[in-house]
Scaffold this motif. Structure first.
Motif, PDB file in Angstrom:
ATOM      1  N   TRP B 104       0.805  -1.230   0.000  1.00  0.00           N
ATOM      2  CA  TRP B 104       0.000   0.000   0.000  1.00  0.00           C
ATOM      3  C   TRP B 104       0.833   1.272   0.000  1.00  0.00           C
ATOM      4  O   TRP B 104       0.349   2.328   0.327  1.00  0.00           O
ATOM      5  CB  TRP B 104      -1.029   0.003   1.133  1.00  0.00           C
ATOM      6  CG  TRP B 104      -0.561  -0.397   2.480  1.00  0.00           C
ATOM      7  CD1 TRP B 104       0.309   0.264   3.283  1.00  0.00           C
ATOM      8  CD2 TRP B 104      -0.995  -1.555   3.209  1.00  0.00           C
ATOM      9  NE1 TRP B 104       0.469  -0.393   4.459  1.00  0.00           N
ATOM     10  CE2 TRP B 104      -0.332  -1.522   4.445  1.00  0.00           C
ATOM     11  CE3 TRP B 104      -1.875  -2.595   2.936  1.00  0.00           C
ATOM     12  CZ2 TRP B 104      -0.517  -2.512   5.414  1.00  0.00           C
ATOM     13  CZ3 TRP B 104      -2.047  -3.565   3.896  1.00  0.00           C
ATOM     14  CH2 TRP B 104      -1.373  -3.523   5.110  1.00  0.00           C
ATOM     15  N   GLU B 105       2.101   1.157  -0.389  1.00  0.00           N
ATOM     16  CA  GLU B 105       2.898   2.373  -0.522  1.00  0.00           C
ATOM     17  C   GLU B 105       2.387   3.231  -1.679  1.00  0.00           C
ATOM     18  O   GLU B 105       2.362   4.442  -1.610  1.00  0.00           O
ATOM     19  CB  GLU B 105       4.376   2.025  -0.762  1.00  0.00           C
ATOM     20  CG  GLU B 105       5.274   3.272  -0.783  1.00  0.00           C
ATOM     21  CD  GLU B 105       6.644   2.997  -1.390  1.00  0.00           C
ATOM     22  OE1 GLU B 105       6.812   1.952  -2.051  1.00  0.00           O
ATOM     23  OE2 GLU B 105       7.521   3.842  -1.205  1.00  0.00           O
ATOM     24  N   GLN B 107      -0.368   4.429  -4.887  1.00  0.00           N
ATOM     25  CA  GLN B 107      -1.770   4.825  -4.988  1.00  0.00           C
ATOM     26  C   GLN B 107      -2.689   3.634  -5.237  1.00  0.00           C
ATOM     27  O   GLN B 107      -3.713   3.477  -4.600  1.00  0.00           O
ATOM     28  CB  GLN B 107      -1.924   5.807  -6.152  1.00  0.00           C
ATOM     29  CG  GLN B 107      -1.257   7.117  -5.905  1.00  0.00           C
ATOM     30  CD  GLN B 107      -2.201   8.268  -6.124  1.00  0.00           C
ATOM     31  OE1 GLN B 107      -3.395   8.121  -6.013  1.00  0.00           O
ATOM     32  NE2 GLN B 107      -1.678   9.432  -6.410  1.00  0.00           N
ATOM     33  N   SER B 110      -3.101   1.392  -2.282  1.00  0.00           N
ATOM     34  CA  SER B 110      -3.870   1.970  -1.180  1.00  0.00           C
ATOM     35  C   SER B 110      -5.353   2.061  -1.550  1.00  0.00           C
ATOM     36  O   SER B 110      -6.210   1.907  -0.680  1.00  0.00           O
ATOM     37  CB  SER B 110      -3.296   3.322  -0.765  1.00  0.00           C
ATOM     38  OG  SER B 110      -3.373   4.223  -1.818  1.00  0.00           O
ATOM     39  N   TRP B 114      -8.378   0.273   0.555  1.00  0.00           N
ATOM     40  CA  TRP B 114      -9.632   0.961   0.859  1.00  0.00           C
ATOM     41  C   TRP B 114     -10.819   0.098   0.403  1.00  0.00           C
ATOM     42  O   TRP B 114     -11.779  -0.159   1.140  1.00  0.00           O
ATOM     43  CB  TRP B 114      -9.614   2.315   0.153  1.00  0.00           C
ATOM     44  CG  TRP B 114     -10.703   3.269   0.545  1.00  0.00           C
ATOM     45  CD1 TRP B 114     -11.844   3.006   1.242  1.00  0.00           C
ATOM     46  CD2 TRP B 114     -10.728   4.667   0.238  1.00  0.00           C
ATOM     47  NE1 TRP B 114     -12.578   4.151   1.398  1.00  0.00           N
ATOM     48  CE2 TRP B 114     -11.917   5.193   0.786  1.00  0.00           C
ATOM     49  CE3 TRP B 114      -9.875   5.538  -0.447  1.00  0.00           C
ATOM     50  CZ2 TRP B 114     -12.270   6.532   0.675  1.00  0.00           C
ATOM     51  CZ3 TRP B 114     -10.227   6.869  -0.560  1.00  0.00           C
ATOM     52  CH2 TRP B 114     -11.408   7.363  -0.003  1.00  0.00           C
ATOM     53  N   PRO B 209      -1.728   2.647   7.837  1.00  0.00           N
ATOM     54  CA  PRO B 209      -2.635   2.765   6.681  1.00  0.00           C
ATOM     55  C   PRO B 209      -3.869   1.864   6.752  1.00  0.00           C
ATOM     56  O   PRO B 209      -4.975   2.344   6.465  1.00  0.00           O
ATOM     57  CB  PRO B 209      -1.749   2.421   5.484  1.00  0.00           C
ATOM     58  CG  PRO B 209      -0.365   2.700   5.945  1.00  0.00           C
ATOM     59  CD  PRO B 209      -0.358   2.346   7.393  1.00  0.00           C
ATOM     60  N   PHE B 213      -7.535   3.519   6.550  1.00  0.00           N
ATOM     61  CA  PHE B 213      -8.442   3.202   5.443  1.00  0.00           C
ATOM     62  C   PHE B 213      -9.701   2.473   5.929  1.00  0.00           C
ATOM     63  O   PHE B 213     -10.761   2.617   5.323  1.00  0.00           O
ATOM     64  CB  PHE B 213      -7.716   2.408   4.348  1.00  0.00           C
ATOM     65  CG  PHE B 213      -6.907   3.303   3.466  1.00  0.00           C
ATOM     66  CD1 PHE B 213      -7.535   4.185   2.594  1.00  0.00           C
ATOM     67  CD2 PHE B 213      -5.534   3.313   3.525  1.00  0.00           C
ATOM     68  CE1 PHE B 213      -6.796   5.040   1.785  1.00  0.00           C
ATOM     69  CE2 PHE B 213      -4.781   4.169   2.725  1.00  0.00           C
ATOM     70  CZ  PHE B 213      -5.412   5.034   1.860  1.00  0.00           C
TER      71      PHE B 213
END
Lengths: 136, 938
Positions: B104-105, B107, B110, B114, B209, B213
């Motif tokens: 998830w580093e 876009q 991540s 989400w 993260p 999220f």
């Protein structure tokens, strides 16, 4: 008078006063000529002059480094920042310094660097990797 | 690019499958939206065919999302660099424990994270929501639909112009970059991956993260309930079921933000847990609005008022979550934030995301404005709902102020679209700017949370008796709060009456809510939730006052004289030279040593505190460290070390190192700029340098005592033991530069005396003076039986054992070799017992002798022949010619020190108040959620 009106009135007064007070905290990215007449500290945007020396000697002073910056109007001034030199300083694309002009030197207490993004970096690396191949 | 190249080693099938699932996930969630819509339009309680279809398609969507994630993980774990996302976030040397962080580093990862939470929460939502399922699922899926477009990676053409929708994580590296390396069919062998940014190689990156999220994903739920209620014009039945979701979301989102604060404090040396950075602000604002919504939701549930406000707050929460996504991911904050994502060309899509839900919410609200239930009569100021409503308004105000200031870059951008010459404006000094408004918010909130909990819903007035029983305790709580504030003033400075007032009001809410708990717990245990929330808020702000306002530097250096010293200037770092104690502000600081392991260089710093009489009262060690980048060529990050006390933290980090220690390029430049002078010296010679510094070559050694040399595992080494003296400076230090031979290459291991700024290398010519080359050796032959011995130059050599099972670093074993190793022992004049093991090898019927060499005695021995008939062995022996004792050294003066660090040490008083207050406040949300989750009627 209804309570909701009182509340609305207070809210409006508060909002107006916040805008008035808050707007004083706002400045624009200026150039060095703006800093000459400014009473407080200003933010100056510009680029690092790589042809002039960048000086940081931890032994001499760990809380200070200096360099030459060209502002947007292409004026060059020496900038002394009161902190250690950040990593990758030389790679920065643009610089914003916050501080005051004294004589011909800008004394900054804060500095913000904009560095090339990781992706651009990668492309450079891939290209460089290829160059190495060619030589080898 | 030439498409005819047949690349070697690519595995394109998983990527194609994953892309298939991406498209399926998009289509299935689109169908969920459609089916939920149809269910609302045409379905009834009995006819729920569309609802079932919606569920099935949501399940399909969930499986698709999980599959995409699974395949991407598989590609990352197996390091398939043909995929751009894998190449960008994984590297050959990335430890497996960071694989989640690497995922998830970027876009795309991540967004997938989400969506993952969105799916998980969606399953619970479908299971729990009962009669409101379809309207809630309609809007919930609509959000997920738009998230799904973010990874779609489809190009849409409008005539000449093509637009990219979403960024597909399964893109191939050779489709992203058009560089000539892809002309090679074996390009994969040349790649080793970029890897995870060393700054993010930290366990917080693993847990922060996902929590944040989960908070973002759960913030969609109150919105979905609110939008569903407006869409179906059922304004009441959602108020109870939504509450537990909102409480859960506020707890998780708050925890996510809080974790970011701990991370910033513990690992990133941002200088604290909160810096009013745009990225931090824009995750805080949705939380503030959500909390406001929870309060009006409670009002609406208990009194039927404030339904409209609740709708607004919940819709606003989602819009703000999306807005913060836009700000952090579009690159618009580039100038103002320390930690935004890199720009990826998704800006228009992100603007659409925000705009779509903003317009949708506004449209729903205003088309139904007249229908939303209201009560004609205004709330009484004696009622709880009146003051809760005011509190929610204060929170809204807080959110508006923060987001307006944070949005300045957006404002600049919009104005510059119409007026290209517009000079963008910025906030000069963000921290005081935000603080000066938020302090009043905190004062109002703490007063409101203290007194409002003692008021009743729907109260219309108070009798004299009621007034008394309300007001007297309040006065008492306030008095206790004032007393505590006074007592605290012996520990903390308030600097300004505003902060003293804030301290009083925070104590007031802590005391009032604490008293509420004691009085009311028996009658109604459910109050634990809000009591913890309110009192925790008070403690948290007290912690901010203590640690933020009273932060002080141990290493502040006020004595340096300079021409100009600015008011804002903080001189917070001091230099420490290795092994030299330095006294500042009651502490002796000593940089004792440093060790490098893996990519981390750890500094051992000794702290000794002195009392006013000069007695050392406390000694402890701290270990701040720095990380090198993945290639070990540059410093990438510094990490602090913290000494924790109950009432304060001492926070230490390295702020500077000599350039040669942070960048291999600089180290090379520095080395090149040194002026070395070559001196030819005899052992025992003394050389006088500038300023009467003296250099004495005391002796030499074939067993060098030099760490770097020892680590190199060289074949041979020669060192000079050199004493450097400066009587004036009282320096007398012995150093040992080394020449090492490894695989026929000579390496120099210089040594330096930092106090004298001298650096000495052994010149390569020295090597020939101390080692004789093979062709110059004069061998003598001896024939001996097994166990026999021979004398050579006054030393007796005994042949001890012979073995044929040989593992030797001078010898590469091959199939069919016949090999014999002899062990020869001998004693030197000084009594040292030495041994040598020459080898005799027959390979393919040809004999070879592999010599052994003892650098200490300079003895070379070969086993040159074996006579199998009489078991006799022929040895050849020679000795180095060691009469020349000239040592050639290169000496540089004015060498900058390399054993120095700049260190900053800060005391944060009362930081544990901040941590514990925040934890208490957040646990308030979780307790309330749990109570409602468990109770049947709520």
């Amino acid at each position: 008078m209804k309570k909701s009106h009182i509340i609305a009135f207070i809210a409006i007064v508060a909002a107006v006063s916040i805008i008035v007070i808050g707007s004083k905290d706002v400045t624009t990215y200026g150039d060095f000529s703006m800093a000459e007449n400014a009473p407080g500290s200003v933010k100056i945007a510009g680029t690092l002059d790589l042809n002039k020396p960048i000086h940081f000697d931890i032994e001499e002073d760990p809380n200070s480094f200096s360099f030459y910056m060209n502002d947007k109007a292409n004026n060059r001034k020496k900038v002394i920042v009161s902190m250690a030199k950040p990593q990758d300083f030389e790679q920065s694309e643009s610089i914003v310094v916050t501080g005051k002009l004294k004589g011909d030197t800008f004394y900054a207490h804060d500095i913000l660097l904009k560095c090339p993004s990781k992706y651009k970096d990668e492309e450079i690396r891939l290209r460089a990797g290829l160059d190495k191949e060619k030589v080898g | 690019m030439d498409n005819t190249i047949q690349y070697i080693g690519e595995n394109l099938i998983p990527g194609k499958i994953a892309h298939g699932f991406i498209i399926l996930s998009f289509l299935s969630i689109l169908y969920t939206v459609y089916a939920s819509y149809k269910q609302i339009k045409s379905g009834t309680i009995d006819d729920n065919r569309w609802q079932k279809l919606a569920r099935w398609s949501f399940l399909t969507h969930g499986i698709s999302v999980f599959s995409v994630i699974g395949i991407l993980f598989y590609l990352m774990i197996t390091a398939r660099y043909e995929y751009g996302y894998v190449y960008d976030h994984v590297s050959d040397d990335l430890p497996m424990r960071y694989i989640f962080s690497a995922f998830w580093e970027g876009q795309e990862g991540s967004f997938l994270l989400w969506m993952f939470w969105h799916v998980v929460l969606g399953f619970f939502l479908i299971k729990k929501t009962k009669s409101l399922e379809s309207p809630v699922l309609l809007f919930y899926s609509l959000i997920q639909l738009i998230l799904a477009t973010m990874i779609l990676g489809v190009h849409v053409g409008f005539g000449e112009y093509t637009y990219k929708i979403g960024s597909n994580p399964t893109l191939l590296l050779r489709d992203i970059f058009d560089v000539p390396v892809f002309q090679k069919e074996n390009y994969l062998e040349l790649l080793e991956g970029t890897g995870l940014n060393p700054l993010l190689q930290n366990y917080w990156m693993t847990i922060h993260p996902p929590t944040l999220f989960l908070g973002f994903a759960s913030a969609s739920i109150p919105f979905s309930f609110a939008a569903g209620a407006m869409y179906t014009r059922d304004y009441k039945s959602w108020l109870t079921p939504v509450l537990k979701w909102s409480l859960f979301s506020a707890g998780v989102l708050g925890l996510g933000i809080f974790m970011g604060g701990i991370w910033a404090y513990e690992a990133l040396t941002f200088g604290g847990y909160w810096a009013w950075d745009p990225v931090e602000n824009m995750s805080l604002v949705p939380w503030i609005i959500l909390v406001a919504g929870i309060h009006t939701n409670l009002i609406a549930k208990s009194t039927g008022r404030a339904i409209g406000s609740t709708l607004i707050y919940y819709c606003l929460t989602l819009v703000l979550v999306l807005y913060s996504t836009y700000l952090t991911r579009s690159g618009i904050l580039g100038d103002t934030s320390a930690h935004a994502f890199t720009e990826m060309g998704l800006s228009p899509q992100l603007i659409f995301l925000v705009g779509f839900f903003a317009i949708l919410s506004t449209w729903l609200y205003f088309t139904r404005l007249k229908e939303i239930p209201k009560q004609e009569k205004e709330e009484s100021i004696y009622s709880r709902e009146f003051w809760m409503f005011i509190g929610a308004l204060v929170l809204l105000f807080s959110g508006i102020i923060i987001s307006t200031s944070t949005s300045l870059p957006v404002f600049n951008k919009i104005v510059s679209l119409f007026n290209p010459s517009f000079e963008g404006s910025v906030i000069n000094d963000p921290i005081p700017h935000y603080n000066k408004f938020q302090i009043w918010i905190a004062i109002l909130i703490s007063v409101l949370t203290a007194k409002t909990v003692y008021l009743r819903y729907k109260a219309n007035g108070m009798s004299a008796q009621q007034t008394k029983s309300f007001a007297l305790p309040q006065i008492a709580y306030f008095a206790i709060a004032a007393a505590l504030t006074f007592i605290m003033s012996f520990w903390l400075d308030y600097f300004h009456w505003k902060y003293a007032l804030l301290t009083v009001t925070c104590w007031y809410t802590v005391i009032a809510n604490g008293a509420m708990l004691i009085k009311g717990l028996k009658q109604n245990p459910r109050i634990v939730g809000f009591v913890c929330g309110h009192a925790g808020f008070g403690l948290m702000i007290l912690g901010v006052i203590a640690s933020g306002l009273n932060e002080e530097s141990i290493t502040e250096d006020n004595f340096l004289l300079r021409e100009i010293v600015l008011d804002e200037e903080e001189r917070n770092s001091v230099n420490l030279i290795k092994g030299k104690p330095f006294f500042i502000n009651n502490y002796w600081l000593t940089y004792e040593s440093d060790t490098t392991y893996d990519k981390t260089r750890r500094f051992k710093i000794k702290f000794e505190r002195e009392d006013s009489l000069g007695n050392k009262v406390e000694t402890f060690y701290l270990y701040p460290n720095m990380l090198y980048n993945n290639k070990l060529t540059k410093m990438a990050a510094v990490n602090p070390s913290i000494k924790r006390y109950v009432d304060r933290d001492i926070f230490v980090h390295v702020t500077g190192l000599p350039g040669s220690q942070t960048d291999i390029e600089v180290a090379k430049e520095n080395e090149d700029s040194l002026v070395y002078i070559t001196y030819d010296m005899m052992i025992g010679d003394t050389l006088t340098l500038s300023e009467n510094k003296k250099v004495v070559i005391e002796s030499y050694s074939y067993q060098p005592n030099n760490e770097e040399y020892k680590d190199s595992q060289s074949d041979l080494g020669l060192s000079a033991v050199i004493r450097c003296i400066d009587q004036k400076m009282e320096v007398d230090e012995v150093i040992e530069p080394v020449l090492g031979l490894k695989e026929n290459m000579l390496y120099q291991y210089p040594d330096q005396v930092n106090d004298l700024n001298i650096k000495i290398k052994l010149n390569e010519q020295s090597f020939d003076n101390f080692f004789t080359q093979e062709n110059e050796l004069v061998y003598e032959s001896f024939t001996v039986p097994k166990g026999g011995s021979f004398d050579y130059k006054n030393t007796s050599y005994t042949v001890k054992t012979l073995d044929s099972n040989v593992e030797d670093r001078n010898y590469d074993k091959q199939e069919g070799d016949v090999v014999v190793r002899a062990l020869i022992e001998y004693t030197l004049d000084n009594g040292d017992n030495r041994s040598l093991s020459p080898l005799y090898v027959i390979r393919g019927s040809k004999p070879y002798s592999i010599k052994d060499y003892d650098p200490v005695s300079g003895t070379h021995i070969r086993l040159s022949h074996i006579n199998p008939a009489n078991e006799e062995f022929v040895f050849q022996i020679a000795e180095d010619v060691r009469d020349a004792k000239s040592m050639i050294v290169d000496i540089a003066e004015n060498v900058p020190r390399d054993d120095i660090i700049a260190l900053e040490a800060t005391i944060f008083p009362g930081i544990n108040l901040f941590w514990s207050g925040t934890i208490l406040m957040l646990s308030g949300f979780f307790i309330s959620w749990w109570i409602r989750y468990k109770s049947k009627y709520a």
